[in-house]
Design a protein around this motif. Structure first.
Motif, PDB file in Angstrom:
ATOM      1  N   SER A 272      35.799  93.978  41.754  1.00 23.14           N
ATOM      2  CA  SER A 272      34.676  94.635  42.432  1.00 23.14           C
ATOM      3  C   SER A 272      33.522  93.355  42.960  1.00 23.14           C
ATOM      4  CB  SER A 272      34.481  95.749  42.990  1.00 23.14           C
ATOM      5  OG  SER A 272      33.119  96.171  41.444  1.00 23.14           O
ATOM      6  N   ARG A 273      32.952  92.868  41.744  1.00 21.40           N
ATOM      7  CA  ARG A 273      31.568  91.740  42.287  1.00 21.40           C
ATOM      8  C   ARG A 273      32.246  91.033  43.015  1.00 21.40           C
ATOM      9  NH1 ARG A 273      27.542  91.330  37.682  1.00 21.40           N
ATOM     10  NH2 ARG A 273      26.054  90.055  37.840  1.00 21.40           N
ATOM     11  N   LYS A 274      30.810  90.869  43.570  1.00 19.64           N
ATOM     12  CA  LYS A 274      31.066  90.487  44.802  1.00 19.64           C
ATOM     13  C   LYS A 274      30.026  88.414  44.581  1.00 19.64           C
ATOM     14  CE  LYS A 274      28.448  90.472  49.748  1.00 19.64           C
ATOM     15  NZ  LYS A 274      29.420  90.141  50.110  1.00 19.64           N
ATOM     16  N   SER A 275      28.936  88.991  44.155  1.00 16.77           N
ATOM     17  CA  SER A 275      28.426  87.906  42.931  1.00 16.77           C
ATOM     18  C   SER A 275      28.807  87.109  42.015  1.00 16.77           C
ATOM     19  CB  SER A 275      26.971  88.001  43.454  1.00 16.77           C
ATOM     20  OG  SER A 275      26.268  86.539  43.281  1.00 16.77           O
ATOM     21  N   THR A 276      28.578  86.102  41.917  1.00 18.76           N
ATOM     22  CA  THR A 276      29.324  85.380  40.702  1.00 18.76           C
ATOM     23  C   THR A 276      27.987  85.229  39.628  1.00 18.76           C
ATOM     24  OG1 THR A 276      29.071  82.943  41.473  1.00 18.76           O
ATOM     25  CG2 THR A 276      30.923  84.900  41.266  1.00 18.76           C
TER      26      THR A 276
ATOM     27  N   PHE B  47      27.710  95.101  44.020  1.00 18.61           N
ATOM     28  CA  PHE B  47      29.735  95.339  44.140  1.00 18.61           C
ATOM     29  C   PHE B  47      30.286  95.776  45.133  1.00 18.61           C
ATOM     30  CE2 PHE B  47      27.541  95.253  39.643  1.00 18.61           C
ATOM     31  CZ  PHE B  47      28.768  94.440  38.592  1.00 18.61           C
ATOM     32  N   VAL B  48      31.019  95.911  45.968  1.00 14.87           N
ATOM     33  CA  VAL B  48      31.279  95.937  46.759  1.00 14.87           C
ATOM     34  C   VAL B  48      32.812  97.357  46.556  1.00 14.87           C
ATOM     35  CG1 VAL B  48      32.533  95.507  48.486  1.00 14.87           C
ATOM     36  CG2 VAL B  48      31.660  93.955  47.857  1.00 14.87           C
TER      37      VAL B  48
ATOM     38  N   ILE C  44      28.154  98.002  49.917  1.00 12.89           N
ATOM     39  CA  ILE C  44      27.397  97.065  49.450  1.00 12.89           C
ATOM     40  C   ILE C  44      26.376  97.654  47.949  1.00 12.89           C
ATOM     41  CG2 ILE C  44      26.575  95.183  48.599  1.00 12.89           C
ATOM     42  CD1 ILE C  44      27.734  93.832  51.162  1.00 12.89           C
TER      43      ILE C  44
ATOM     44  N   ARG D   5      23.992  97.055  45.134  1.00 11.80           N
ATOM     45  CA  ARG D   5      22.881  96.733  45.012  1.00 11.80           C
ATOM     46  C   ARG D   5      22.144  97.089  43.506  1.00 11.80           C
ATOM     47  NH1 ARG D   5      19.180  91.435  46.274  1.00 11.80           N
ATOM     48  NH2 ARG D   5      18.777  90.530  43.772  1.00 11.80           N
TER      49      ARG D   5
END
Length: 93
Positions: free
Chosen positions: A22-26, A33-34, A40, A42
């Motif tokens: 579910s992590r949106k950013s790498t 996370f979504v 979202i 943060r």
């Protein structure tokens, strides 16, 4: 004027429960996370919060992590919540 800021901090309990998928950013320093319904979430660090506000022209008056313990009476669980608490001031023009 002043801005009072309080939002999710790093390692808050919900952050630890998110599955890696579910992590949106790498980026490791950008914990976004979504949730299942598409919203979202943060999680902020003290450092990233300071950088965010100071880049917008604010000065830091107060900034810290705030830990709160919630007790779920039904399940008997003690839940540790972590927030970033800050007060920022923008000088008068």
């Amino acid at each position: 004027g002043r801005v009072c800021f309080r939002d999710y901090g790093l390692y808050d309990m919900p952050m630890l429960r998110f599955p890696p998928s579910s992590r949106k950013s790498t980026a490791p320093n950008d914990p976004v996370f979504v949730r299942g319904e598409g919203t979202i979430a943060r999680f902020f660090s003290v450092e990233s919060t300071k950088e965010l506000f100071e880049s917008a022209g604010f000065t830091t008056v107060e900034l810290r992590y705030c830990t709160v313990f919630n007790h779920n009476r039904k399940t008997g669980q003690k839940l540790k919540r972590v927030f970033v608490h800050g007060v920022f001031e923008k000088p008068a023009s």
